[in-house]
Each structure stands twice: as C-alpha cells, then as structure tokens.
Design a protein around this motif. Structure first.
Motif, PDB file in Angstrom:
ATOM      1  N   ILE A   1      46.559  50.198  44.235  1.00  0.00           N
ATOM      2  CA  ILE A   1      46.944  50.371  45.580  1.00  0.00           C
ATOM      3  C   ILE A   1      46.087  49.226  46.296  1.00  0.00           C
ATOM      4  N   TYR A   2      44.698  48.939  46.255  1.00  0.00           N
ATOM      5  CA  TYR A   2      44.147  48.126  46.814  1.00  0.00           C
ATOM      6  C   TYR A   2      44.665  46.734  46.431  1.00  0.00           C
ATOM      7  N   ALA A   3      45.068  46.431  45.100  1.00  0.00           N
ATOM      8  CA  ALA A   3      45.505  45.119  44.479  1.00  0.00           C
ATOM      9  C   ALA A   3      46.935  45.002  45.473  1.00  0.00           C
ATOM     10  N   ARG A   4      47.986  46.106  45.401  1.00  0.00           N
ATOM     11  CA  ARG A   4      48.994  45.658  45.926  1.00  0.00           C
ATOM     12  C   ARG A   4      48.827  45.324  47.564  1.00  0.00           C
ATOM     13  N   GLU A   5      47.907  45.872  48.145  1.00  0.00           N
ATOM     14  CA  GLU A   5      47.778  45.624  49.647  1.00  0.00           C
ATOM     15  C   GLU A   5      47.153  44.225  49.955  1.00  0.00           C
ATOM     16  N   ASN A   6      46.519  43.955  48.926  1.00  0.00           N
ATOM     17  CA  ASN A   6      45.781  42.639  48.869  1.00  0.00           C
ATOM     18  C   ASN A   6      46.394  41.414  48.392  1.00  0.00           C
ATOM     19  N   SER A   7      47.439  41.787  47.800  1.00  0.00           N
ATOM     20  CA  SER A   7      48.339  40.589  47.037  1.00  0.00           C
ATOM     21  C   SER A   7      47.749  40.033  45.653  1.00  0.00           C
ATOM     22  N   TYR A   8      47.069  41.223  45.067  1.00  0.00           N
ATOM     23  CA  TYR A   8      46.378  40.613  43.805  1.00  0.00           C
ATOM     24  C   TYR A   8      46.981  41.100  42.718  1.00  0.00           C
ATOM     25  N   ALA A   9      47.110  40.461  41.694  1.00  0.00           N
ATOM     26  CA  ALA A   9      48.007  40.997  40.564  1.00  0.00           C
ATOM     27  C   ALA A   9      47.350  41.984  39.667  1.00  0.00           C
ATOM     28  N   ASN A  10      45.933  42.024  39.848  1.00  0.00           N
ATOM     29  CA  ASN A  10      45.065  43.273  39.255  1.00  0.00           C
ATOM     30  C   ASN A  10      43.867  43.085  39.744  1.00  0.00           C
ATOM     31  N   CYS A  11      43.065  44.149  39.458  1.00  0.00           N
ATOM     32  CA  CYS A  11      41.538  44.195  39.662  1.00  0.00           C
ATOM     33  C   CYS A  11      40.620  44.466  38.333  1.00  0.00           C
ATOM     34  N   LEU A  12      39.585  44.061  38.521  1.00  0.00           N
ATOM     35  CA  LEU A  12      38.520  44.455  37.683  1.00  0.00           C
ATOM     36  C   LEU A  12      37.704  45.619  38.084  1.00  0.00           C
ATOM     37  N   ILE A  13      37.409  46.457  37.192  1.00  0.00           N
ATOM     38  CA  ILE A  13      36.515  47.944  37.595  1.00  0.00           C
ATOM     39  C   ILE A  13      35.322  47.538  37.120  1.00  0.00           C
ATOM     40  N   LEU A  14      34.312  47.977  37.976  1.00  0.00           N
ATOM     41  CA  LEU A  14      32.550  48.108  37.579  1.00  0.00           C
ATOM     42  C   LEU A  14      32.441  49.454  37.194  1.00  0.00           C
ATOM     43  N   ASN A  15      31.365  49.598  36.347  1.00  0.00           N
ATOM     44  CA  ASN A  15      30.632  50.973  36.270  1.00  0.00           C
ATOM     45  C   ASN A  15      29.459  51.078  36.938  1.00  0.00           C
ATOM     46  N   GLU A  16      28.665  52.256  36.792  1.00  0.00           N
ATOM     47  CA  GLU A  16      27.647  52.551  37.828  1.00  0.00           C
ATOM     48  C   GLU A  16      26.311  51.510  37.730  1.00  0.00           C
ATOM     49  N   LYS A  17      26.448  50.615  36.666  1.00  0.00           N
ATOM     50  CA  LYS A  17      25.357  49.653  36.659  1.00  0.00           C
ATOM     51  C   LYS A  17      25.839  48.136  37.333  1.00  0.00           C
ATOM     52  N   LYS A  18      27.151  48.164  37.575  1.00  0.00           N
ATOM     53  CA  LYS A  18      27.570  47.118  38.450  1.00  0.00           C
ATOM     54  C   LYS A  18      28.105  45.996  37.390  1.00  0.00           C
ATOM     55  N   SER A  19      28.360  46.402  36.014  1.00  0.00           N
ATOM     56  CA  SER A  19      28.701  45.453  35.028  1.00  0.00           C
ATOM     57  C   SER A  19      30.317  45.543  35.071  1.00  0.00           C
ATOM     58  N   VAL A  20      30.902  44.488  34.700  1.00  0.00           N
ATOM     59  CA  VAL A  20      32.494  44.385  34.560  1.00  0.00           C
ATOM     60  C   VAL A  20      33.060  45.137  33.381  1.00  0.00           C
ATOM     61  N   VAL A  21      33.611  46.350  33.532  1.00  0.00           N
ATOM     62  CA  VAL A  21      34.092  47.090  32.405  1.00  0.00           C
ATOM     63  C   VAL A  21      35.446  46.740  31.873  1.00  0.00           C
ATOM     64  N   GLU A  22      36.495  46.532  32.724  1.00  0.00           N
ATOM     65  CA  GLU A  22      37.785  46.354  32.495  1.00  0.00           C
ATOM     66  C   GLU A  22      38.468  46.064  33.648  1.00  0.00           C
ATOM     67  N   ALA A  23      39.875  46.057  33.356  1.00  0.00           N
ATOM     68  CA  ALA A  23      40.955  45.673  34.322  1.00  0.00           C
ATOM     69  C   ALA A  23      41.359  47.070  34.893  1.00  0.00           C
ATOM     70  N   LEU A  24      42.387  47.167  35.613  1.00  0.00           N
ATOM     71  CA  LEU A  24      43.074  48.333  36.100  1.00  0.00           C
ATOM     72  C   LEU A  24      44.004  48.662  35.053  1.00  0.00           C
ATOM     73  N   ASN A  25      44.444  48.046  34.055  1.00  0.00           N
ATOM     74  CA  ASN A  25      45.388  48.516  33.075  1.00  0.00           C
ATOM     75  C   ASN A  25      45.277  47.784  31.782  1.00  0.00           C
ATOM     76  N   GLY A  26      43.867  47.581  31.513  1.00  0.00           N
ATOM     77  CA  GLY A  26      43.549  46.805  30.228  1.00  0.00           C
ATOM     78  C   GLY A  26      42.130  46.452  30.194  1.00  0.00           C
ATOM     79  N   ASN A  27      41.946  45.889  28.853  1.00  0.00           N
ATOM     80  CA  ASN A  27      40.455  45.395  28.510  1.00  0.00           C
ATOM     81  C   ASN A  27      40.420  43.978  29.120  1.00  0.00           C
ATOM     82  N   ILE A  28      39.139  43.488  29.218  1.00  0.00           N
ATOM     83  CA  ILE A  28      38.893  42.141  29.757  1.00  0.00           C
ATOM     84  C   ILE A  28      38.247  41.212  28.615  1.00  0.00           C
ATOM     85  N   PHE A  29      38.590  39.889  28.417  1.00  0.00           N
ATOM     86  CA  PHE A  29      37.795  39.178  27.525  1.00  0.00           C
ATOM     87  C   PHE A  29      37.593  37.821  28.498  1.00  0.00           C
ATOM     88  N   LEU A  30      36.223  37.400  28.204  1.00  0.00           N
ATOM     89  CA  LEU A  30      35.839  36.290  29.009  1.00  0.00           C
ATOM     90  C   LEU A  30      35.493  35.080  27.827  1.00  0.00           C
TER      91      LEU A  30
END
Length: 281
Positions: free
Chosen positions: A161-190
């Motif tokens: 909902i946040y992504a749609r309201e702000n015109s982003y295609a997707n967002c990345l989710i953080l864990n409690e340690k503030k590390s990037v964990v994944e996207a809203l609908n999939g895994n992330i690779f860098l």
C-alpha cells in the motif's frame, strides 16, 4: 474451478468457514507454483519447502501427502481450468482445521488449490522503469517463521500500500537489525563488481525457490563470487545492479533507488541461464 480437499468445484460453490484458522489466526501456509503446459516447474523444491513449512507450523502432515499425490492434485485443477497447454500460476494453500482459539483443537489440515493463466511460458526480462524504496514503518523478525510463506503477511500488505501511494514499483523490507531482508514479493540480489550478494535465510529472508535456483547456478560459474551475507541499506546506492527474484517473474531488475540508477546486464545473463535451468529441470 477450485480444488478443495480433493474435490473440484466451481468458484462460487467453494466455501470456507468463518472459523477457518487460516482466516482467524493466519494458521496457514502456501506455495505459489508455476506450471508450463502441464509441467510443474521446480516441483521437488516446492514440495520440500511446503513440507518444511508445515513442520515449522506443527501441522499434522497427512500420510497421503506424497509428492505424487500433490502433483496429481495440481494437475487436476490445471485440467479443470483448461490450462493443460498454457502457462499457469498455482496457489496451493494448506490450513489447519478449525477448532480452538490460539491453541488448536486439532493439528489436522485441509487444502485449497487454485489456478490462473499467465502470459509467458518462460521468464521474460522486464526492463521497464522499476523504482524502489525502503519500507521502514514495520520490520520482519529474523528467524524460521519469516522464512516460510504463511498467511501472516501484514508487513507485505502494508508495504505494498505504501509503495502504491508513493508511486514505487516495490519496496525493500528490513529486519529488526535494520538489515535489508527482501522485497515485498521476492528475494533481493546485489551486484558489485564481480560479487553477487543476497541476504542469508538467517536474516529472515523467504527461502525462495528462484533464490535457490540462482544460488545453484552461481556456484557453478567462475564469472562471479557469491556471498550470502547481510546487506546494509548503505550498500544499495553503491551497487552496480540490484534485482529481485520470485517464481512468478523470475528475475526483475531494479532501475532506480533514490538517486542511483542501475544497469541490468547481470540480470539478463542470469535470466537466460534460469530459463535453461527451468527447461532442463
């Protein structure tokens, strides 16, 4: 048409009790599966992940839940919807039978299998603009529960909902340690130079099917060094490339994060290898 507990019924005749534990408590797990002309992609991996998810949720695994039986249940709903010669997306959901409050009255399960058509038989690179942002309102916790696909997806829903309201295609989710964990609908690779990095499952990342396929592909190539390691948000803008993976899309390149724009050269190469892997699998 829907497969509910082995019975093929019309959508309008499918009913779940309002006391269903998947609805009432999120006491349910599911798999999203890609089927091409009747062939279930990466079926063995899906099957073992489903069994692992049910064990983590302390569900009673029925004695007839063999790979062959569940495969036939999927094929039955494919045929019922006339998708034998088409690409299709399957959702196989398993829920604990109703009864009890937080403490279940039983550990026995029921299941629902649905099917819908997809456009492409194999994965096609989407190189349209794909801008992302961090979703920081809520975090996922590292640990086993975050690695399975359950009905407890509140963070993903709110992030979408946040992504749609702000015109982003997707967002990345953080864990409690503030590390990037994944996207809203999939895994992330860098990608940085010749290093390809993805968060470890221990950080709370979904144990993704395409993630696993890419890890296997990368371990067999000398072109890149693979790292399963925590990703800091500060690393994102320093990357040469970012891409997401899931069963439905395969590989989705990210074109922009804040002021940084990215290439998709590595994503193109890996997508080609993934399609070959899927055909042979």
């Amino acid at each position: 048409m829907i497969n509910q507990d082995g019975k093929i019924i019309r959508d309008e005749n499918a009913k779940l009790s309002v006391l269903n534990r998947g609805f009432a408590y999120g006491d349910s797990v599911f798999e999203t599966i890609r089927v091409i002309s009747g062939k279930i992609m990466f079926w063995e991996d899906h099957y073992f992940r489903l069994m692992a998810s049910m064990r983590i949720m302390r569900m009673e695994i029925p004695s007839n839940f063999s790979p062959e039986f569940l495969e036939e249940e999927i094929k039955a709903i494919i045929e019922a919807n006339g998708l034998e010669n088409s690409p299709a997306r399957i959702r196989f959901a398993v829920y604990r039978q109703h009864g009890g409050y937080y403490t279940p009255a039983t550990r026995e399960v029921g299941y629902v299998v649905t099917a819908e058509p997809m456009e492409d038989s194999f994965y096609v690179l989407n190189d349209d603009a794909y801008e992302i942002e961090l979703f920081k309102d809520h975090y996922v916790n590292s640990g086993l529960l975050s690695t399975i696909k359950s009905n407890n997806r509140a963070v993903n829903v709110l992030g979408s909902i946040y992504a749609r309201e702000n015109s982003y295609a997707n967002c990345l989710i953080l864990n409690e340690k503030k590390s990037v964990v994944e996207a809203l609908n999939g895994n992330i690779f860098l990608v940085k130079g010749k290093v390809i990095k993805t968060p470890p499952i221990s950080d709370g990342a979904i144990n993704g099917i395409i993630r696993k396929q890419l890890l296997n592909i990368l371990k067999k190539t000398e072109d890149y060094t693979l790292e399963e390691a925590s990703i800091s948000p500060f690393e994102l803008q320093k990357a040469d490339e970012l891409f997401l993976t899931n069963v439905a899309q395969g590989i989705q390149p990210i074109s922009k994060y804040r002021k940084k724009e990215f290439k998709n050269d590595v994503a193109k190469v890996l997508l080609s290898k993934l399609n070959v892997h899927a055909r042979l699998g």
